[in-house]
Design a protein around this motif. Structure first.
Motif, mmCIF file in Angstrom:
data_model
loop_
_atom_site.group_PDB
_atom_site.id
_atom_site.type_symbol
_atom_site.label_atom_id
_atom_site.label_comp_id
_atom_site.label_asym_id
_atom_site.label_seq_id
_atom_site.Cartn_x
_atom_site.Cartn_y
_atom_site.Cartn_z
ATOM 1 N N ALA A 32 81.200 29.708 25.628
ATOM 2 C CA ALA A 32 81.216 29.449 24.187
ATOM 3 C C ALA A 32 79.946 28.654 23.843
ATOM 4 C CB ALA A 32 82.497 28.754 23.775
ATOM 5 N N ASP A 33 80.068 27.452 23.329
ATOM 6 C CA ASP A 33 78.867 26.699 22.957
ATOM 7 C C ASP A 33 78.554 25.571 23.933
ATOM 8 O OD1 ASP A 33 78.419 28.235 20.691
ATOM 9 O OD2 ASP A 33 79.905 27.096 19.556
ATOM 10 N N VAL A 34 79.288 25.522 25.031
ATOM 11 C CA VAL A 34 79.080 24.432 25.989
ATOM 12 C C VAL A 34 78.066 24.864 27.046
ATOM 13 C CG1 VAL A 34 80.208 22.910 27.650
ATOM 14 C CG2 VAL A 34 81.436 23.667 25.611
ATOM 15 N N ILE A 35 77.035 24.063 27.200
ATOM 16 C CA ILE A 35 75.983 24.363 28.179
ATOM 17 C C ILE A 35 76.090 23.374 29.326
ATOM 18 C CG2 ILE A 35 73.499 24.571 28.543
ATOM 19 C CD1 ILE A 35 73.204 25.062 25.580
ATOM 20 N N SER A 36 75.961 23.886 30.552
ATOM 21 C CA SER A 36 76.076 22.985 31.692
ATOM 22 C C SER A 36 75.112 23.384 32.793
ATOM 23 C CB SER A 36 77.511 23.019 32.210
ATOM 24 O OG SER A 36 77.625 22.134 33.295
ATOM 25 N N ARG A 37 74.616 22.409 33.487
ATOM 26 C CA ARG A 37 73.777 22.665 34.663
ATOM 27 C C ARG A 37 74.577 22.237 35.882
ATOM 28 N NH1 ARG A 37 70.253 18.855 34.274
ATOM 29 N NH2 ARG A 37 70.882 18.282 32.177
ATOM 30 N N PRO A 38 74.355 22.917 37.016
ATOM 31 C CA PRO A 38 75.125 22.501 38.189
ATOM 32 C C PRO A 38 74.705 21.096 38.633
ATOM 33 C CG PRO A 38 73.542 24.206 38.764
ATOM 34 C CD PRO A 38 73.489 24.057 37.284
ATOM 35 N N THR A 39 75.690 20.295 38.974
ATOM 36 C CA THR A 39 75.381 18.959 39.473
ATOM 37 C C THR A 39 75.454 18.994 40.990
ATOM 38 O OG1 THR A 39 77.698 18.430 39.246
ATOM 39 C CG2 THR A 39 76.260 17.808 37.432
ATOM 40 N N GLU A 40 75.108 17.908 41.599
ATOM 41 C CA GLU A 40 75.098 17.834 43.066
ATOM 42 C C GLU A 40 76.471 18.181 43.642
ATOM 43 O OE1 GLU A 40 72.583 17.224 45.197
ATOM 44 O OE2 GLU A 40 71.276 17.387 43.443
ATOM 45 N N GLU A 41 77.515 17.656 43.008
ATOM 46 C CA GLU A 41 78.848 17.847 43.584
ATOM 47 C C GLU A 41 79.294 19.302 43.552
ATOM 48 O OE1 GLU A 41 81.753 15.893 40.555
ATOM 49 O OE2 GLU A 41 79.777 15.039 40.283
ATOM 50 N N TRP A 42 78.785 20.068 42.568
ATOM 51 C CA TRP A 42 79.106 21.500 42.536
ATOM 52 C C TRP A 42 78.594 22.161 43.806
ATOM 53 C CZ3 TRP A 42 77.992 24.719 37.608
ATOM 54 C CH2 TRP A 42 78.635 24.150 36.509
ATOM 55 N N LEU A 43 77.344 21.806 44.124
ATOM 56 C CA LEU A 43 76.657 22.548 45.166
ATOM 57 C C LEU A 43 77.154 22.172 46.553
ATOM 58 C CD1 LEU A 43 73.137 22.279 43.566
ATOM 59 C CD2 LEU A 43 74.647 24.247 43.529
ATOM 60 N N ASP A 44 77.894 21.052 46.652
ATOM 61 C CA ASP A 44 78.414 20.643 47.950
ATOM 62 C C ASP A 44 79.401 21.654 48.508
ATOM 63 O OD1 ASP A 44 76.932 18.471 48.143
ATOM 64 O OD2 ASP A 44 78.453 16.999 47.601
ATOM 65 N N GLN A 45 80.336 22.051 47.652
ATOM 66 C CA GLN A 45 81.433 22.882 48.131
ATOM 67 C C GLN A 45 81.147 24.350 47.784
ATOM 68 O OE1 GLN A 45 84.553 22.870 45.346
ATOM 69 N NE2 GLN A 45 83.979 20.952 44.419
#
Lengths: 220, 264
Positions: free
Chosen positions: A176-189
């Motif tokens: 929708a209108d929410v923009i997000s970039r992957p953070t460190e914790e995303w990339l861990d798992q």
């Protein structure tokens, strides 16, 4: 002397008034009768507190101008508020769009840098989305492969849409209108398939086997 | 009828011209008739790398405009009889020719040569479109840098759209030590992202710079690792199956001694 059948029949329900429009006569005759009913007769119903109106068109298809014309006549009565137009028919174009939105589209290949893969509805890509590539749809996006580029789901504002990928390593995600970039914790798992979803306007990531708890309404 | 191969990369400075010169020379070494075509109009380099700059009389634009015959513009290499160069014009720009003219030119060249190697300019504009117009297949050159890989990906997408065969990947300027330390992208990682077949890996090698400055292709020098890598690429183009080079080979007495003690 000719007896004219009523072109417009007004009925009261507990949700307000329903205007049943004859779908066999010409549009001009319909408008004439509507104008006559609204302006001259039925004064006892058409005055007083605000009433919600549903316009039932039967098997008649209205163009945008015709719809505006009917809205204009009904709106002359200050106490009438149009709730909706109900029709048994839709245009080919609209039918096509609805068909697209209701089925999942299958795509094969790699979306490379500079390429955009776009769809109305849900989209399943068998292949990768590389950095600089973009995959977007009005529904949800599923990638059987690595999502390394940008994904944009629920483009029309559908906050229930999700983005799922075998390897969810996006440059950027939008739902929708929410923009997000992957953070460190995303990339861990990074083991196994994951998906991104919106909860209270915030993007979250979870394992695919938890999807049924987050979107229980999708379970048939 | 020969085959036209375009050497392209998107990003500048990854070694397109060096690769063109060396693949061309290596193919000529194996006895094939090869023509190198420089399409980098306005910024020509291939003639310099080949050491043929002082022999240019006519160029690509002259041929296309009909100012000379094709044979007049071709320069025969001073080392190999079977290697020719069609130089680019230096005083014009990329818009001096069109993809259709280029296609016709390459078709003409293919009747006389086994391989037509087209050196593509950097970028994705007119020059790129000209260069790929007549090509049967493409070799995409990249270095193990994120930005070069990104541009290679873009180029592969464009090549697939233009239906220029299935592009092959050449990874240039690999520094084994940096890869080992995890400071440089690994070959596998790059192949994984770009999802096309590898045609060769070339280590970073000082002899390339020395050779280019002297105007002779590095494949002439048999002792350099880059030379062997380019000759391997040429053999793969010819259809041989050659295993990829082991870049971690250590030479020198010290490393041999270390190996004895199990430290290598």
């Amino acid at each position: 002397m000719t007896t004219t059948r009523h072109k417009v029949t007004i009925k009261g329900t507990k949700d307000g008034l329903v205007f049943f429009m004859d779908d066999t006569c010409s549009f001009d005759e319909l408008i004439q009768d509507l104008r006559n009913k609204v302006e001259n007769s039925h004064q006892q119903i058409l005055t007083g507190p605000l009433i919600r109106v549903t316009v039932n068109l039967g098997y008649r298809y209205l163009t945008d101008e015709q719809e505006q014309q009917i809205r204009g006549i009904i709106r002359k009565r200050g106490n009438l508020v149009i709730k909706e137009f109900v029709s048994e028919v839709i245009s080919r174009e609209q039918a096509y769009l609805e068909q697209l939105a209701s089925q999942i589209r299958l795509e094969v290949g790699t979306v490379r840098s500079g390429q955009v893969l776009e769809h109305q509805g849900d989209l399943l890509l068998m292949g990768d989305v590389n950095p600089g590539g973009c995959i977007q749809s009005t529904g949800s996006i599923f990638v059987l492969g690595s999502l390394r580029g940008t994904a944009r789901a629920g483009m029309d504002g559908n906050e229930d849409a999700i983005v799922a990928a075998s390897q969810l390593l996006p440059t950027q995600l939008r739902i929708a209108d929410v923009i997000s970039r992957p953070t460190e914790e995303w990339l861990d798992q990074t083991t196994g398939m994951e998906f991104a979803y919106l909860k209270d306007g915030v993007m979250n990531i979870d394992k695919i086997n938890r999807l049924h708890r987050i979107r229980p309404e999708w379970k048939k | 009828m020969g085959e036209a191969i375009v050497i392209t990369s998107g990003k500048g400075g990854v070694g397109k011209t060096t690769t063109s010169a060396n693949i061309g020379a290596a193919l000529a070494l194996s006895g094939k008739k090869v023509c190198l075509v420089d399409t980098d109009i306005g910024l020509r380099n291939l003639d310099v790398v080949m050491g043929l700059e002082n022999r240019i009389i006519f160029d690509l634009v002259d041929v296309v405009e009909g100012a000379c015959r094709l044979e007049q513009a071709l320069i025969t290499d001073k080392r190999f009889e079977t290697l020719s160069l069609l130089p680019a014009a230096q005083t014009r720009d990329k818009s001096a020719i069109t993809p259709n003219q280029m296609k016709k030119l390459v078709t003409d060249l293919k009747t006389d040569f086994d391989y037509v190697i087209i050196d593509c300019p950097a970028g994705i504009e007119q020059g790129f479109k000209n260069a790929i117009a007549g090509a049967n297949r493409a070799i995409v050159v990249t270095t193990p840098d994120t930005s070069a890989v990104r541009d290679a990906d873009r180029i592969i997408g464009l090549l697939e759209k233009e239906k220029v065969g299935t592009p092959k990947l050449l990874i240039n300027r690999i520094r084994p030590q940096m890869v080992k330390n995890g400071e440089m992208l690994e070959v596998d990682e790059i192949v994984n992202v770009l999802a096309i077949d590898l045609i060769g890996i070339v280590p970073d090698d000082e002899s390339i710079i020395r050779s280019a400055n002297r105007g002779e292709p590095v494949v002439m020098k048999h002792d350099s690792p880059a030379s062997l890598a380019y000759r391997n690429v040429a053999r793969r183009i010819l259809g041989d199956s050659v295993p990829l080079m082991n870049l971690n080979q250590q030479t020198g007495i010290f490393s041999k001694v270390k190996k004895w003690f199990g430290m290598g």
